[in-house]
Design a protein around this motif. Structure first.
Motif, PDB file in Angstrom:
ATOM      1  N   UNK A 158       0.835  -1.018   0.245  1.00  0.00           N
ATOM      2  CA  UNK A 158      -0.120  -0.480   0.199  1.00  0.00           C
ATOM      3  C   UNK A 158       0.973   0.809  -0.240  1.00  0.00           C
ATOM      4  N   UNK A 159       1.923   1.637  -0.768  1.00  0.00           N
ATOM      5  CA  UNK A 159       2.659   2.298  -0.974  1.00  0.00           C
ATOM      6  C   UNK A 159       3.626   2.681  -1.914  1.00  0.00           C
ATOM      7  N   UNK A 160       3.723   4.530  -2.306  1.00  0.00           N
ATOM      8  CA  UNK A 160       4.748   3.757  -3.450  1.00  0.00           C
ATOM      9  C   UNK A 160       5.534   4.984  -3.162  1.00  0.00           C
ATOM     10  N   UNK A 161       6.569   5.092  -3.850  1.00  0.00           N
ATOM     11  CA  UNK A 161       7.242   6.232  -3.485  1.00  0.00           C
ATOM     12  C   UNK A 161       7.565   7.121  -4.472  1.00  0.00           C
ATOM     13  N   UNK A 162       8.093   8.335  -4.661  1.00  0.00           N
ATOM     14  CA  UNK A 162       7.430   9.272  -5.655  1.00  0.00           C
ATOM     15  C   UNK A 162       9.247   9.634  -5.901  1.00  0.00           C
ATOM     16  N   UNK A 163       9.687   9.431  -7.145  1.00  0.00           N
ATOM     17  CA  UNK A 163      10.857   9.968  -7.427  1.00  0.00           C
ATOM     18  C   UNK A 163      10.610  12.284  -8.377  1.00  0.00           C
ATOM     19  N   UNK A 164      10.277  12.207  -7.593  1.00  0.00           N
ATOM     20  CA  UNK A 164       9.570  13.755  -7.629  1.00  0.00           C
ATOM     21  C   UNK A 164       9.526  14.371  -6.433  1.00  0.00           C
ATOM     22  N   UNK A 165       9.095  15.531  -5.913  1.00  0.00           N
ATOM     23  CA  UNK A 165       9.488  16.953  -7.993  1.00  0.00           C
ATOM     24  C   UNK A 165      10.522  16.580  -7.751  1.00  0.00           C
ATOM     25  N   UNK A 166      10.771  17.712  -8.634  1.00  0.00           N
ATOM     26  CA  UNK A 166      12.397  18.438  -8.950  1.00  0.00           C
ATOM     27  C   UNK A 166      12.034  19.581  -8.786  1.00  0.00           C
ATOM     28  N   UNK A 167      12.858  20.217  -8.234  1.00  0.00           N
ATOM     29  CA  UNK A 167      12.572  22.099  -7.485  1.00  0.00           C
ATOM     30  C   UNK A 167      13.017  22.518  -8.366  1.00  0.00           C
ATOM     31  N   UNK A 168      11.669  23.130  -8.438  1.00  0.00           N
ATOM     32  CA  UNK A 168      11.830  24.179  -8.762  1.00  0.00           C
ATOM     33  C   UNK A 168      12.707  25.242  -8.399  1.00  0.00           C
ATOM     34  N   UNK A 169      12.864  26.105  -8.996  1.00  0.00           N
ATOM     35  CA  UNK A 169      14.072  27.445  -8.582  1.00  0.00           C
ATOM     36  C   UNK A 169      14.169  28.398 -10.211  1.00  0.00           C
ATOM     37  N   UNK A 170      14.471  29.888  -9.668  1.00  0.00           N
ATOM     38  CA  UNK A 170      14.204  30.658 -11.180  1.00  0.00           C
ATOM     39  C   UNK A 170      16.216  30.798 -11.011  1.00  0.00           C
TER      40      UNK A 170
END
Length: 278
Positions: free
Chosen positions: A212-224
Motif C-alpha cells: 500500500x505504499x509508493x515512492x515518488x521520484x519527484x518533485x524536481x525542485x523549482x527554482x528561477x
C-alpha cells in the motif's frame, strides 16, 4: 548519516536503474535482500525496500569485518609532499584523525578529494535536484486497475501482477505528449490544483514488502536560478521548496488518482537527490 546506503537509502533513490546491472556486486546485493527486492517485468532487478536495505547493509558489513562510524563527517585532509597523511573527521563535536594506506572517497560530493586538493572538473550546468518521498495507505489494486483502464493497449503495461505483491510504475513529463496521464495533469493545472512548475516531472514506483505504499521520484525542485549542490544556501532553499512541492503533489494525487483517497505522506527523504555535483 546514521545509516549506510548513500542515495539509495538517505535520498530514497529506488529502484536502482538498469544502467548498473552489469555490476555483479549489485546483483548480489539484490539477491541478499530476498523478498525485500523484486525484478520488474521489464527486466530491471533493482526494485528494493530502502528501509530494509539499511538493516541488510549493517549485517553485510559486519559479516565482512568492516567497522562503521555513523554521524561522522570529514573536515580536513592532511598532506605532505602530495601524499595524504590522514583524514580528519568530526563527530559530536570531537575531532579525530584516521590514518590509512589508502583512502576511498564515497562522500557523494567528493568532499575528501576536494579537501585533498585534487583537481575537480568544473560543472557549467547542474541537473535538477529532487526531493523524494513515500505515500502510504494506498489501495494499490484500485490504482492498478485505474492505470490499466487509462492505458489498456500499452505494450509495456505499468502494472506487474506476477508476484505476491502488485508492482507498478507510472510517469508524466510536460515536454512529451505521449503520456496517457497528460489529460489528468492538464486538468489539475487548469483548476489550480497543481502548479505548472510542479507538473513538469512526475514518476512513482511501488516498494517491495511495503504494502500500500509508493515512492515518488519527484518533485524536481523549482527554482528561477540554477542551484549548486555544494552550496548550502542553495541546498537549504531546495529542501524547503521541495517539501512545499511535496505537499501540493500529495493533495493532487489524492484528488485525481483512484486508490489514493486515504493515502498520506509517510516519509520525506532526509537528503536531496543529486544527479551531478563535483
Amino acid at each position: 548519516n546514521s545509516f549506510l546506503g548513500g542515495s539509495a537509502t538517505v535520498s530514497l533513490v529506488f529502484p536502482m536503474m538498469k544502467n548498473v546491472q552489469n555490476s555483479k556486486s549489485y546483483e548480489n546485493l539484490m539477491d541478499y535482500l530476498g523478498k525485500d527486492a523484486f525484478t520488474f517485468k521489464d527486466g530491471n532487478i533493482g526494485w528494493f525496500n530502502p528501509e530494509i536495505l539499511k538493516c541488510k547493509l549493517d549485517e553485510l558489513l559486519k559479516n565482512n569485518g568492516v567497522e562503521v562510524l555513523f554521524d561522522t563527517v570529514v573536515t580536513d585532509c592532511k598532506k605532505e609532499n602530495n601524499k595524504i597523511l590522514s583524514a580528519e573527521i568530526l563527530s559530536f563535536g570531537k575531532k579525530e584523525e584516521i590514518r590509512a594506506d589508502y583512502y576511498l572517497d564515497t562522500t557523494g560530493n567528493a568532499d575528501f578529494a576536494f579537501l585533498s586538493g585534487a583537481e575537480m572538473l568544473e560543472n557549467s550546468e547542474y541537473q535538477s535536484m529532487t526531493l523524494r518521498f513515500i505515500m502510504t495507505n494506498i489501495n494499490i489494486e484500485k490504482f492498478a486497475d485505474f492505470l490499466e483502464e487509462i492505458d489498456p493497449d500499452s505494450e509495456l503495461s505499468p502494472v506487474d501482477r506476477s508476484g505476491e505483491q502488485i508492482h507498478l510504475s507510472c510517469a508524466y513529463t510536460a515536454d512529451n505528449d505521449c503520456w496517457k496521464l497528460k489529460p489528468i495533469f492538464e486538468k489539475a493545472i487548469e483548476t489550480g490544483d497543481l502548479s505548472k512548475e510542479n507538473a513538469k516531472y512526475f514518476q512513482i514506483f511501488t516498494i517491495p514488502s511495503q504494502i500500500g505504499a509508493v515512492g515518488f521520484n519527484c518533485p524536481r525542485i523549482y527554482s528561477e536560478k540554477q542551484l549548486n549542490p555544494t552550496d548550502n544556501k542553495d541546498t537549504s532553499y531546495a529542501l524547503i521548496q521541495g517539501r512545499k512541492q511535496i505537499l501540493e503533489t500529495a493533495e493532487f494525487v489524492k484528488k485525481y488518482f483512484t486508490g489514493f483517497e486515504n493515502a498520506y505522506i509517510s516519509q520525506i527523504a532526509p537528503m536531496l537527490g543529486i544527479r551531478n555535483s563535483r
